[in-house]
Write an enzyme that holds these catalytic residues in place. Structure first.
Site: not given
Lengths: 313, 639
Positions: B165-166, B541
């Site tokens: 792009n660009k 636990s």
């Protein structure tokens, strides 16, 4: 419809599913997933064309069984008469359980679009009413007919949209959706809104209505109707609920509706399209998007997103 | 009601016919921030006329107000949705866009380029058949370009468009485009991407997006839209083996039993012999039911309902295949995980795993390595953080049919969910089974747990005592044990200290080791309960998640969580082993209550307030509770 019209090949060989075939299969998959996993689903039924397509797809999904969930209409009491008639016909069909909810509190306070404006009316009668109904019945999943192509902020909505116990849409708690593997799980009080039509466009909806010959409210088709022009919109004079302003005189014009909300909030468009095929033809030439007729979206740029966070669809 | 009738106009009929022949392409766009993705998509929408009049009016207003292109239309504003990102000027979530041309309809997943949003990229790629990867012609191939390409390849996208792009900002130079292409192809070769199409373009000005324009005469290939319209989409034409995950069992009455689902691959016809995974049972397709009439044949992509000629047991999550091409079944796999949550992945923790229509429990056994997505190197790691990708071994709690992800996305792609919050915490791809158990048939054991328990005149169960160190768990557990033996029952006591001296002596006290400690104890407790014993477990636990895992190993009514509740101050004052003092002096780290959290049970079956009851009273109360629950009586014989 015959098999042939669905493109089913009777001879062996290659067959491509069309765009509509793929959309239909995806939507059916979504319906089934919710029914298989959620405890108490409901389908929000707004009487409009998207609801009609949803209902049609849901029936296909569970055939030959009846619909495994009820329909819920959150009635603002300001729908067009033709919509009530249509809704009541649908409710009479076998296997359909229709729940109607009206925000009684809002009704008692006399909330209406003419007296209070679109914002307050929608907040109270639609958004609040919806939350009330969902809470009352304890639904953990609610199907809605929203599509991603309707509005910019909806383009990022998930198919399964997670809601907190207060029905809020929190952008941070939305779950990534990969493939067609949906996380339907909720803890107590939480819920999901599910949008089986997410990937449909307005044109897809009309083409599908055409292909499947799905019944719709006649207001979608053009006919001569009495209207007044108000704030740049054509408002149908449906009955005495709409007080006419000074100088307003209803005139008979050929109009139809692209979207059906509450009637003073929804503008008609001039049209002569009296059939679904003619609507599709007209749409292809048209360059006006669907929600333009709804007064509600004309507020600040991100208004729909704000509404969504508050619990509106 | 109005039932619309067909319009006789011939041109319209032709149009609708043409519509019905259109195919669908789902693709993804990705690139780094400011590569111009949103601008590109905005232009595709604009040029294909799906941007409507009122949206254009809003766009013109927005472009002047917040746009980055002065008085010109800023197409990116058409697709940047959420208010927050409009202010920041970056896309932060996956957005889906829709447009159509005369030949094809498109669903575009617009995914963010920002580094921290890998999870969104994976999401968008999961449903895409093609990827458009943008690079800024001025910057070339960046780290994020590599990352996005890797993710696309990982998620099975076989077609890539590299959109440079660009080009307008580098003077439309062919040399620049060629240099970027060469660099990209070199990297992509490592990924094994099937097909790469390179298109130089300008999203802002329109060159090579829809029309070629005159600025790049050296480029002879198709425009981006031209390529998207014509690229060959791999269609499952039925050559792939038939795979049908059963999504829902349709039983409207006793005469009909149908299996609803979406054909994941291949095709099936009535009369064909089928096999069910994982049970291995066989039958024949009787009917292919749809609401618009029965079909003779169903193909990949269709949602249908199948009925079978014989009454075989099939439920949600099973997979129907042809008899000739059965499915491999296993419960241990190598898999790639993509972590998507702030809470890191812990080895040994159980997660809910959803694969197709089945949800099961999966434990991450060893994490083999983490992938550096920039270099593709493997790095040693013990956990995965948000946006990490790693390869691990997974243990499922049951045998399941599957296919490698590369062969079938639907049968090899899964998500992981947290067991408490239900959040989606990760996604993964199955590669292969570690221990093959293909075509397994489970034989029902003749001597089952019921028989074993009945022999002892009781029911096997687990009494799980949890609480702070020094709360009195072991004392109470010992009293219960004595009391039950005095009553003639068969018991066993698993105690934190004695198990850590033997079975778990390799484990320390880090969060990961605590998780593994509990997992092993829970599995041992289950085996003992299956042997018909009343099994007492006395463990601190501290984590809810692991206690829940222990609970879910057991059947309904066979697990009793007992919270031995003592305030921290009381437990610390008792300190029978002097551990709190050590912890306070900093000689013990990860000590529960001091520098490691204790997550109290939310809904224990039994709550013991140790400040109000003596250990004897507590033991008595617990024995009464399980007696009321029927544990001390033989189970009824009926199955």
């Amino acid at each position: 419809m015959s098999d042939a019209s669905h493109g089913q090949a009777s001879a062996p060989g290659r067959r491509l599913l069309t765009h509509l075939d793929r959309l239909e299969a995806e939507s059916i998959h979504i319906f089934r997933e919710v029914v298989a996993e959620c405890a108490k689903p409901v389908m929000l039924y707004s009487v409009g064309k998207d609801s009609a397509v949803m209902l049609h797809l849901a029936r296909k999904a569970f055939f030959p069984a009846a619909l495994p969930f009820p329909l819920l209409h959150v009635d603002t009491t300001w729908k067009f008469r033709a919509m009530y008639e249509f809704r009541d016909e649908v409710a009479k069909q076998p296997g359909i359980e229709l729940l109607v909810h009206v925000n009684q509190d809002g009704l008692a306070r006399g909330i209406g679009p003419v007296t209070h404006g679109s914002q307050i009316h929608t907040d109270v009668m639609k958004t609040e009413g919806l939350k009330q109904a969902l809470d009352r019945h304890g639904f953990d999943a609610a199907f809605g007919g929203a599509r991603r192509d309707e509005e910019k902020s909806r383009a990022k909505e998930r198919i399964f949209s997670f809601r907190t116990p207060a029905h809020r849409w929190d952008p941070k708690r939305q779950r990534p959706e990969l493939w067609s593997v949906y996380n339907t799980r909720t803890n107590k009080g939480e819920s999901v809104r599910v949008f089986p039509l997410s990937n449909w466009t307005e044109l897809d909806v009309w083409e599908y209505i055409y292909r499947e010959q799905i019944p719709i409210v006649p207001l979608y088709l053009a006919a001569p109707r009495p209207v007044v022009e108000r704030d740049g919109a054509l408002i149908l004079v449906d009955d005495e609920r709409l007080p006419l302003r000074a100088g307003e005189k209803p005139t008979l014009r050929s109009v139809r509706f692209r979207t059906l909300g509450c009637y003073p909030l929804t503008g008609a468009i001039e049209s002569t399209a009296g059939s679904v095929a003619a609507i599709i033809e007209e749409m292809l030439a048209s360059r006006t998007s669907e929600r333009q007729g709804r007064v509600i979206d004309h507020d600040a740029g991100a208004s729909m997103e704000k509404k969504k966070q508050e619990g509106y669809f | 009601m109005t039932t619309p009738a067909a319009d006789p106009a011939a041109n319209l009929a032709r149009y609708l016919e043409a519509q019905s022949q259109k195919t669908l392409l789902r693709f993804i766009t990705c690139g780094s921030v400011d590569d111009g993705k949103s601008t590109l998509i905005g232009r595709l929408l604009y040029e294909s006329s799906v941007v409507l009049e009122d949206q254009l009016a809003a766009l013109a207003t927005d472009s002047r107000k917040v746009g980055s292109r002065g008085a010109e239309l800023d197409f990116a504003l058409l697709v940047d949705g959420l208010a927050a990102e409009r202010e920041q000027g970056i896309t932060i979530d996956v957005a889906y866009r829709y447009f159509a041309t005369a030949r094809r309809k498109f669903i575009v997943a617009d995914t963010p380029g920002h580094e921290q949003y890998t999870r969104n990229m994976a999401t968008g790629a999961s449903t895409a058949e093609l990827a458009v990867i943008l690079v800024d012609a001025r910057k070339g191939v960046l780290t994020q370009t590599r990352r996005h390409s890797y993710l696309c390849a990982l998620l099975g996208i076989k077609r890539i468009v590299l959109a440079i792009n660009k080009m307008d900002l580098v003077g439309y130079q062919q040399e620049r485009a060629r240099a970027i292409e060469d660099e990209y192809r070199e990297f992509a070769a490592l990924l094994g991407v099937g097909e790469i199409r390179v298109i130089p373009l300008s999203a802002a000005l329109g060159d090579n997006v829809v029309a070629a324009g005159g600025n790049m005469p050296w480029y002879q290939g198709p425009t981006l839209l031209g390529h998207l319209e014509s690229v060959d989409i791999a269609v499952d034409d039925g050559a792939a083996p038939f795979r049908f995950p059963v999504q829902w069992v349709n039983r409207p009455n006793s005469d009909f039993r149908g299996f609803a689902g979406l054909v994941a691959s291949g095709r099936i016809a009535t009369g064909q012999a089928v096999r069910i995974a994982p049970s291995g049972r066989e039958s024949t397709i009787e009917r292919i039911v749809t609401a618009t009439g029965d079909l003779r044949e169903a193909v990949a992509g269709q949602s249908v309902t199948l009925t079978l000629a014989s009454d075989v047991d099939v439920s949600r999550g099973d997979i129907i295949t042809t008899r000739e091409a059965p499915l491999e079944c296993a419960d241990q796999f190598e898999a790639t995980l993509i972590w998507m949550h702030e809470e890191p992945m812990l080895q040994g923790r159980q997660y809910l795993l959803k694969l197709g229509a089945q949800t099961l429990l999966a434990t991450v056994m060893p994490l083999k390595y983490r992938v550096n997505v920039d270099t593709l190197e493997h790095e040693a790691a013990e956990r995965l953080e948000l946006n990490d990708i790693g390869v691990c071994e997974l243990q499922f709690d049951r045998v399941t049919g599957f296919e490698p992800y590369t062969a079938n996305r639907a049968l090899g792609g899964f998500i992981l969910m947290d067991r408490l919050t239900n959040d989606t915490v990760g996604a993964g791809l199955l590669h292969f089974a570690l221990r093959r158990s293909q075509n397994i048939h489970w034989q029902a054991l003749e001597i089952d747990r019921r028989v074993r328990a009945a022999q002892k005149g009781q029911r096997g169960c687990v009494l799980w005592l949890t609480g702070l160190s020094g709360a009195g768990k072991s004392t109470i557990a010992n009293l219960i044990d004595k009391r039950l033996v005095a009553l003639g029952r068969h018991t066993y006591l698993l105690d934190g200290d004695n198990v850590r001296h033997g079975l778990n002596k390799d484990l320390g006290f880090t969060p990961q080791d605590r998780v593994e400690n509990i997992r092993r104890v829970a599995e041992v407790a289950r085996l003992m309960a299956e042997a018909g014993l009343i099994t007492l477990v006395s463990f601190i636990s501290p984590f809810r998640s692991e206690r829940r895992m222990a609970r879910e190993l057991m059947g309904e009514g066979e697990f009793f969580e007992v919270h031995v509740d003592a305030p921290l101050a009381a437990a610390e004052a008792r300190d029978p082993k002097g551990l709190y003092k050590k912890a306070r002096r900093g000689e013990l780290s990860n000590f529960t209550g001091i520098d490691s959290p204790y997550e109290a049970p939310e809904h224990p079956e039994i709550h013991i307030d140790t400040t109000a009851l003596t250990p004897e009273q507590a033991a008595e109360r617990i024995v009464e509770h399980i007696a009321r629950a029927g544990v001390l009586a033989p189970a009824p014989r009926a199955g």
